[in-house]
Write a protein that holds these residues in place. Structure first.
Motif, short mmCIF file in Angstrom:
data_model
loop_
_atom_site.label_atom_id
_atom_site.label_comp_id
_atom_site.label_asym_id
_atom_site.label_seq_id
_atom_site.Cartn_x
_atom_site.Cartn_y
_atom_site.Cartn_z
N ARG A 1 10.37 3.46 -0.84
CA ARG A 1 10.77 4.84 -0.53
C ARG A 1 9.58 5.68 -0.04
NH1 ARG A 1 16.15 5.83 -2.30
NH2 ARG A 1 17.07 3.75 -2.32
N LEU A 2 8.52 4.99 0.38
CA LEU A 2 7.33 5.67 0.85
C LEU A 2 7.63 6.62 2.01
CD1 LEU A 2 4.15 5.78 0.78
CD2 LEU A 2 4.20 3.91 2.44
N ALA B 1 -1.46 4.92 3.11
CA ALA B 1 -0.54 5.40 2.08
C ALA B 1 0.12 4.24 1.35
CB ALA B 1 0.52 6.31 2.70
N LEU B 2 0.49 3.20 2.09
CA LEU B 2 1.08 2.00 1.47
C LEU B 2 0.09 1.35 0.52
CD1 LEU B 2 3.50 -0.09 1.52
CD2 LEU B 2 2.16 -1.32 3.22
N TYR C 1 0.10 0.62 -3.86
CA TYR C 1 -0.17 -0.63 -4.57
C TYR C 1 -1.36 -0.50 -5.52
CZ TYR C 1 3.20 -3.38 -1.91
OH TYR C 1 4.36 -3.89 -1.40
N SER C 2 -2.41 0.19 -5.09
CA SER C 2 -3.57 0.39 -5.96
C SER C 2 -3.21 1.22 -7.18
CB SER C 2 -4.71 1.05 -5.18
OG SER C 2 -5.22 0.18 -4.19
N ARG C 3 -2.40 2.23 -6.95
CA ARG C 3 -1.98 3.11 -8.05
C ARG C 3 -1.12 2.34 -9.06
NH1 ARG C 3 -0.01 6.80 -4.91
NH2 ARG C 3 2.22 6.49 -5.36
N LEU C 4 -0.17 1.55 -8.55
CA LEU C 4 0.68 0.77 -9.43
C LEU C 4 -0.13 -0.26 -10.21
CD1 LEU C 4 3.78 0.18 -7.14
CD2 LEU C 4 3.69 1.61 -9.18
#
Length: 492
Positions: free
Chosen positions: A218-219, A233-234, A238-241
């Protein structure tokens, strides 16, 4: 769900299911099933009894409010209109976050929880290996039902997923059911923020094993509207998750599912020139990131979005509700609405599986399948992919074999080496002496990649393009358009 202990007639019988389970087990395949516990069908016997009146023994299995006044509050349904439906039989309102035919269960009732836990035991005793739990964060409600603020109305899922007892109920589920089985759970985490995700999957909390986060798919979405996305942004998602969930739990890695468009049309390039290359590049990403990869049916073939032109071609109840809410009320034009749905609709992922080049893509021998077949089925189908060693399907097989052979691709740390690069996604996976580097070119142009010095040359373990001559690399590599590579340190 009309009956949690039966198989829908269109799908076969319970004997068919038992045979499926047995055949899967004989092949060392563990089967998990989808379980919808936030709501039931309005045809379920609980709801049929519940709506007979306020004195019904099942009345409190659902969430009812007095029908003598107006709608209880301003909660919206995800499928359009109010989340409250006035019942013709009882005259009262019942809550439904989704379709009016899907009334929400009242998890505050201990009898509901006891019956649900019995249902879970039924399937686990039968031999299933676990559950994908549909919209599981929505099960707990604030029974005061205050109105949503204008800001909350823009994204009600974040309020719906933040009920006061959701973690109490999941811990009870684990304590009374899951802890007694070798079972795996993955929760559909619609509305769960990064910050709150660890509350569901931290091992010490004993709730769920994994969450299906919607932050990636849903980015580039604002409801049904398509927005822009970019590679930094993608990568940031992934880094945040990885930082939030991965530190104490486990991630579910996916690029498409039954609720989102086809991966190659969404994040890749589905033109004839680049469809195969980009589908393989995305497969590289899917199977080398940190977490458990989920491959959606047709993704292994590079199936694409359907060329929708008219609203009548859609089957999704959500689209029909949104059409009534936005187009029929004059908020947007039909052309504007369709132009966005052509990119965002979940119906793209629900067209029949493309098995071969015969009529209806080999999906059915009936004159007409339940839903339209993508017209590109004669080119894109399983039979064609199986016949070619350089196909997307065969590349998935090689990726899976590589993942099984390298512990770093399962257990290794994840580090994004260039978060700001607009065309290259480059990261390392390291576990002990096992050091891997993955690079994906997300563009139609060649890109030069400088390789980090690790004291030894890099071995090229896998590329999605055939014919690459350089198999040992020390300082740099020229990546072709939509090329992906997996490299390891020589001598490891």
């Amino acid at each position: 769900m009309r009956d949690y202990r039966k198989v829908l007639r269109e799908f076969g019988t319970m004997d068919d299911f038992d045979r499926l389970l047995e055949e899967a087990r004989s092949r060392n395949i563990r089967l998990i099933i989808d379980l919808v516990l936030n709501h039931t069908s309005d045809q379920h016997e609980w709801f049929v009894k519940s709506r007979t009146g306020r004195d019904s023994s099942k009345r409190n299995y659902y969430i009812w409010r007095d029908g003598s006044g107006g709608v209880p509050n301003n909660f919206p349904s995800f499928f359009g209109g109010s989340a409250w439906q006035k019942d013709d039989i009882s005259g009262d309102y019942y809550l439904h976050y989704f379709a009016k035919e899907q009334p929400d269960l009242n998890w505050d009732n201990p009898c509901v929880r006891a019956d649900i836990f019995d249902i879970m035991r039924f399937w686990l005793d039968k031999g299933v290996a676990g559950f994908r739990l549909d919209v599981i964060p929505f099960i707990s409600k604030d029974q005061a039902f205050p109105d949503l603020t204008p800001e909350q109305l823009q994204a009600p899922e974040f309020t719906y997923s933040d009920g006061p007892h959701v973690h109490d109920y999941l811990q009870e589920m684990n304590r009374k059911v899951l802890a007694h089985y070798d079972a795996m759970t993955v929760g559909e985490a619609y509305g769960v923020t990064d910050a709150k995700a660890p509350l569901f999957v931290n091992e010490d909390r004993r709730e769920l094993n994994m969450l299906i986060s919607f932050d990636v798919v849903r980015l580039d979405r604002n409801g049904w509207r398509k927005t822009d996305w970019n590679l930094p942004a993608l990568k940031a998602v992934y880094s945040r998750l990885d930082k939030t969930i991965g530190a104490s739990g486990w991630n579910a890695i996916f690029l498409s599912n039954h609720d989102n468009p086809r991966a190659v049309s969404h994040f890749g390039d589905d033109t004839p020139e680049f469809r195969v290359k980009s589908a393989k590049a995305l497969a590289t990403l899917l199977l080398t990131l940190r977490g458990t990869p989920f491959i959606y049916q047709g993704e292994e073939l590079g199936m694409t979005n359907f060329p929708f032109r008219h609203v009548e071609e859609f089957d999704d109840i959500e689209v029909k509700g949104q059409w009534a809410e936005h187009v029929l009320r004059g908020k947007v034009s039909p052309e504007y609405f369709i132009s966005h749905l052509r990119q965002t609709s979940r119906d793209h992922a629900r067209t029949p599986m493309q098995w071969n080049g015969t009529a209806n893509a080999g999906f059915t021998s009936a004159e007409k399948p339940w839903f339209a077949v993508n017209p590109n089925y004669s080119e894109i189908n399983a039979e064609a992919d199986l016949a070619h060693e350089d196909s997307i399907y065969r590349y998935f097989q090689r990726l899976i074999a590589l993942r099984r052979s390298k512990l770093a691709l399962t257990y290794g740390d994840y580090v994004d080496l260039d978060p700001a690069h607009e065309r290259l996604f480059v990261y390392t996976r390291e576990f002990g002496a096992d050091r891997l580097l993955v690079a994906v070119n997300f563009s139609r142009e060649p890109e030069l990649l400088g390789l980090p010095a690790m004291g030894a040359p890099w071995d090229l373990l896998l590329t999605n393009l055939s014919g690459r001559a350089d198999k040992v690399l020390s300082s740099e590599i020229q990546l072709a358009p939509w090329e992906s590579v997996v490299m390891g340190i020589s001598g490891d």
